[in-house]
Motif scaffolding. Structure first.
Motif, PDB file in Angstrom:
ATOM      1  N   GLU A   1      41.054  25.879  67.967  1.00  0.00           N
ATOM      2  CA  GLU A   1      39.751  26.514  67.743  1.00  0.00           C
ATOM      3  C   GLU A   1      38.921  25.717  66.736  1.00  0.00           C
ATOM      4  N   ALA A   2      39.559  25.290  65.654  1.00  0.00           N
ATOM      5  CA  ALA A   2      38.846  24.507  64.639  1.00  0.00           C
ATOM      6  C   ALA A   2      38.434  23.150  65.187  1.00  0.00           C
ATOM      7  N   ALA A   3      39.308  22.533  65.955  1.00  0.00           N
ATOM      8  CA  ALA A   3      39.006  21.216  66.514  1.00  0.00           C
ATOM      9  C   ALA A   3      37.797  21.270  67.431  1.00  0.00           C
ATOM     10  N   ALA A   4      37.680  22.348  68.216  1.00  0.00           N
ATOM     11  CA  ALA A   4      36.559  22.480  69.151  1.00  0.00           C
ATOM     12  C   ALA A   4      35.226  22.491  68.410  1.00  0.00           C
ATOM     13  N   VAL A   5      35.169  23.205  67.279  1.00  0.00           N
ATOM     14  CA  VAL A   5      33.929  23.257  66.495  1.00  0.00           C
ATOM     15  C   VAL A   5      33.644  21.902  65.866  1.00  0.00           C
ATOM     16  N   CYS A   6      34.675  21.232  65.381  1.00  0.00           N
ATOM     17  CA  CYS A   6      34.469  19.913  64.764  1.00  0.00           C
ATOM     18  C   CYS A   6      33.977  18.890  65.775  1.00  0.00           C
ATOM     19  N   ARG A   7      34.414  19.016  67.015  1.00  0.00           N
ATOM     20  CA  ARG A   7      33.889  18.126  68.062  1.00  0.00           C
ATOM     21  C   ARG A   7      32.385  18.321  68.209  1.00  0.00           C
ATOM     22  N   GLU A   8      31.949  19.576  68.134  1.00  0.00           N
ATOM     23  CA  GLU A   8      30.524  19.894  68.297  1.00  0.00           C
ATOM     24  C   GLU A   8      29.686  19.412  67.106  1.00  0.00           C
ATOM     25  N   THR A   9      30.247  19.545  65.916  1.00  0.00           N
ATOM     26  CA  THR A   9      29.471  19.287  64.700  1.00  0.00           C
ATOM     27  C   THR A   9      29.586  17.860  64.197  1.00  0.00           C
ATOM     28  N   GLY A  10      30.578  17.111  64.679  1.00  0.00           N
ATOM     29  CA  GLY A  10      30.739  15.727  64.243  1.00  0.00           C
ATOM     30  C   GLY A  10      31.572  15.560  62.986  1.00  0.00           C
ATOM     31  N   VAL A  11      32.139  16.638  62.470  1.00  0.00           N
ATOM     32  CA  VAL A  11      33.042  16.541  61.318  1.00  0.00           C
ATOM     33  C   VAL A  11      34.373  15.948  61.778  1.00  0.00           C
TER      34      VAL A  11
ATOM     35  N   SER B   1      42.676  23.457  53.225  1.00  0.00           N
ATOM     36  CA  SER B   1      41.950  24.717  53.357  1.00  0.00           C
ATOM     37  C   SER B   1      42.663  25.617  54.358  1.00  0.00           C
ATOM     38  N   HIS B   2      42.233  26.891  54.378  1.00  0.00           N
ATOM     39  CA  HIS B   2      42.943  27.906  55.164  1.00  0.00           C
ATOM     40  C   HIS B   2      41.985  28.780  55.955  1.00  0.00           C
ATOM     41  N   SER B   3      42.525  29.421  56.982  1.00  0.00           N
ATOM     42  CA  SER B   3      41.753  30.328  57.831  1.00  0.00           C
ATOM     43  C   SER B   3      42.553  31.608  58.055  1.00  0.00           C
ATOM     44  N   THR B   4      42.029  32.497  58.890  1.00  0.00           N
ATOM     45  CA  THR B   4      42.740  33.740  59.199  1.00  0.00           C
ATOM     46  C   THR B   4      44.008  33.505  60.017  1.00  0.00           C
ATOM     47  N   ALA B   5      44.228  32.266  60.468  1.00  0.00           N
ATOM     48  CA  ALA B   5      45.510  31.976  61.116  1.00  0.00           C
ATOM     49  C   ALA B   5      46.658  32.158  60.128  1.00  0.00           C
ATOM     50  N   SER B   6      46.349  32.026  58.815  1.00  0.00           N
ATOM     51  CA  SER B   6      47.342  32.387  57.791  1.00  0.00           C
ATOM     52  C   SER B   6      46.689  33.371  56.833  1.00  0.00           C
ATOM     53  N   ASP B   7      46.297  32.935  55.645  1.00  0.00           N
ATOM     54  CA  ASP B   7      45.802  33.891  54.653  1.00  0.00           C
ATOM     55  C   ASP B   7      44.376  33.616  54.185  1.00  0.00           C
ATOM     56  N   GLY B   8      43.591  32.930  55.008  1.00  0.00           N
ATOM     57  CA  GLY B   8      42.178  32.755  54.709  1.00  0.00           C
ATOM     58  C   GLY B   8      41.371  33.947  55.193  1.00  0.00           C
ATOM     59  N   THR B   9      40.098  33.971  54.871  1.00  0.00           N
ATOM     60  CA  THR B   9      39.247  35.100  55.248  1.00  0.00           C
ATOM     61  C   THR B   9      38.296  34.779  56.401  1.00  0.00           C
ATOM     62  N   SER B  10      38.210  33.519  56.804  1.00  0.00           N
ATOM     63  CA  SER B  10      37.351  33.115  57.925  1.00  0.00           C
ATOM     64  C   SER B  10      38.211  32.658  59.096  1.00  0.00           C
ATOM     65  N   SER B  11      37.745  32.924  60.302  1.00  0.00           N
ATOM     66  CA  SER B  11      38.460  32.437  61.478  1.00  0.00           C
ATOM     67  C   SER B  11      38.466  30.918  61.468  1.00  0.00           C
ATOM     68  N   PRO B  12      39.353  30.288  62.235  1.00  0.00           N
ATOM     69  CA  PRO B  12      39.344  28.817  62.280  1.00  0.00           C
ATOM     70  C   PRO B  12      37.987  28.244  62.681  1.00  0.00           C
ATOM     71  N   ALA B  13      37.320  28.889  63.633  1.00  0.00           N
ATOM     72  CA  ALA B  13      36.002  28.405  64.046  1.00  0.00           C
ATOM     73  C   ALA B  13      34.984  28.583  62.929  1.00  0.00           C
ATOM     74  N   GLU B  14      35.006  29.737  62.269  1.00  0.00           N
ATOM     75  CA  GLU B  14      34.082  29.979  61.159  1.00  0.00           C
ATOM     76  C   GLU B  14      34.335  29.013  60.016  1.00  0.00           C
ATOM     77  N   ALA B  15      35.612  28.734  59.737  1.00  0.00           N
ATOM     78  CA  ALA B  15      35.950  27.800  58.665  1.00  0.00           C
ATOM     79  C   ALA B  15      35.431  26.399  58.986  1.00  0.00           C
ATOM     80  N   ALA B  16      35.546  25.990  60.254  1.00  0.00           N
ATOM     81  CA  ALA B  16      35.061  24.676  60.670  1.00  0.00           C
ATOM     82  C   ALA B  16      33.542  24.595  60.561  1.00  0.00           C
ATOM     83  N   ARG B  17      32.866  25.651  60.962  1.00  0.00           N
ATOM     84  CA  ARG B  17      31.396  25.663  60.860  1.00  0.00           C
ATOM     85  C   ARG B  17      30.959  25.621  59.393  1.00  0.00           C
ATOM     86  N   TYR B  18      31.680  26.318  58.546  1.00  0.00           N
ATOM     87  CA  TYR B  18      31.353  26.317  57.121  1.00  0.00           C
ATOM     88  C   TYR B  18      31.511  24.915  56.536  1.00  0.00           C
ATOM     89  N   ALA B  19      32.556  24.203  56.980  1.00  0.00           N
ATOM     90  CA  ALA B  19      32.755  22.819  56.529  1.00  0.00           C
ATOM     91  C   ALA B  19      31.567  21.957  56.923  1.00  0.00           C
TER      92      ALA B  19
END
Length: 287
Positions: A45-55, A6-24
């Motif tokens: 940024e994505a890792a920080a959200v995954c730590r919070e959510t348990g993904v 999957s992808h985020s706005t760090a390349s060509d996705g439409t959600s920030s890494p944090a938003e992408a992680a929360r969506y997951a």
């Protein structure tokens, strides 16, 4: 349910890494990989959200590799750090991408569409510019009505504003992933544009050069093709992965997080945790 592409706005996705992680997490994924094109900028940024959510977070990258026909993308799964080799490779790919973007902008100007790279970056809210961002800008300017129309009319290979993005050397890309603690996986093998009569030999060579996994299940493959690729992968001694290649809600009708070829749910059989004993422990990761 998992997703390893999957992808985020760090390349060509439409959600920030944090938003992408929360969506997951919202979608109920137990394992999720962020694999942005030619960058690891979104991983902390994505890792920080995954730590919070348990993904369980699989830090990754999708490297553009030079290939004579079609295109080759190499996924790096389970990166623990960004090695000097990967840092250097990313820098070269960024330079190549910037040069490609300048060519696209020049071609647009010749046809009367005046824009700068900075304008498109500001409009899209990104640092790394790719063709999808050009497409979104063209929709914004009313040149086309939909993103896909921008590719069909202007940005795809053979169209007037197309310019090739020079990829990395395959062996260098494999080495960069390995020295960064990751595992090299061939993304969407059908994009190599190799006939079924020749593909086994080609894939065997790639495995011999160090590719360990194959993304047999991808929305770009029909179910029958995915099954055939999975059988080939096992025959060649590869493990098999599956991904959605998700770039954001509404970007493509056939791309949904946690789902792959044939809109099938990506189940746990595609997760090989024995390959990533360091996950999900992030304390020592240095991206």
């Amino acid at each position: 349910m998992i997703d390893l592409h999957s992808h985020s706005t760090a390349s060509d996705g439409t959600s920030s890494p944090a938003e992408a992680a929360r969506y997951a997490a919202e979608k109920g994924l137990s394992v999720w990989a962020l694999t942005d094109h030619d960058t690891v900028a979104g991983l902390p940024e994505a890792a920080a959200v995954c730590r919070e959510t348990g993904v369980v977070f699989v830090p990754g990258i999708e490297i553009t590799v030079h290939w004579p026909t079609g295109e080759m993308h190499l996924l790096g799964h389970g990166l623990t750090h960004c090695s000097p080799e990967l840092t250097a490779l990313i820098a070269v790919l960024k330079k190549n991408r910037d040069e490609r973007n300048c060519i696209i902008i020049e071609k647009m100007a010749e046809d009367g569409v005046q824009v700068t790279a900075d304008e498109i970056k500001a409009f899209c809210g990104v640092e790394q510019l790719g063709r999808p961002h050009f497409a979104d800008y063209l929709v914004h300017k009313g040149v086309v009505k939909k993103r896909q129309q921008a590719f069909d009319n202007y940005l795809s290979q053979g169209r007037p504003w197309y310019a090739m993005h020079q990829g990395a050397d395959l062996d260098a890309a494999i080495a960069a992933i390995l020295t960064s603690g990751g595992v090299p996986v061939l993304a969407h093998p059908l994009s190599l544009y190799v006939s079924w009569g020749k593909i086994e030999g080609v894939l065997a060579d790639l495995v011999a050069r160090g590719i360990q996994g194959m993304e047999a299940w991808h929305p770009g493959a029909r179910v029958g093709e995915a099954i055939r690729l999975e059988e080939l992968a096992h025959k060649l001694g590869c493990f098999v992965t599956a991904g959605s290649d998700f770039h954001g809600a509404g970007v493509r009708a056939d791309r949904h997080l946690g789902r792959t070829s044939g809109d099938k749910k990506i189940d746990d059989r595609f997760w090989h945790d024995e390959l990533f004993p360091h996950l999900p422990h992030f304390a020592d990761c240095r991206w």
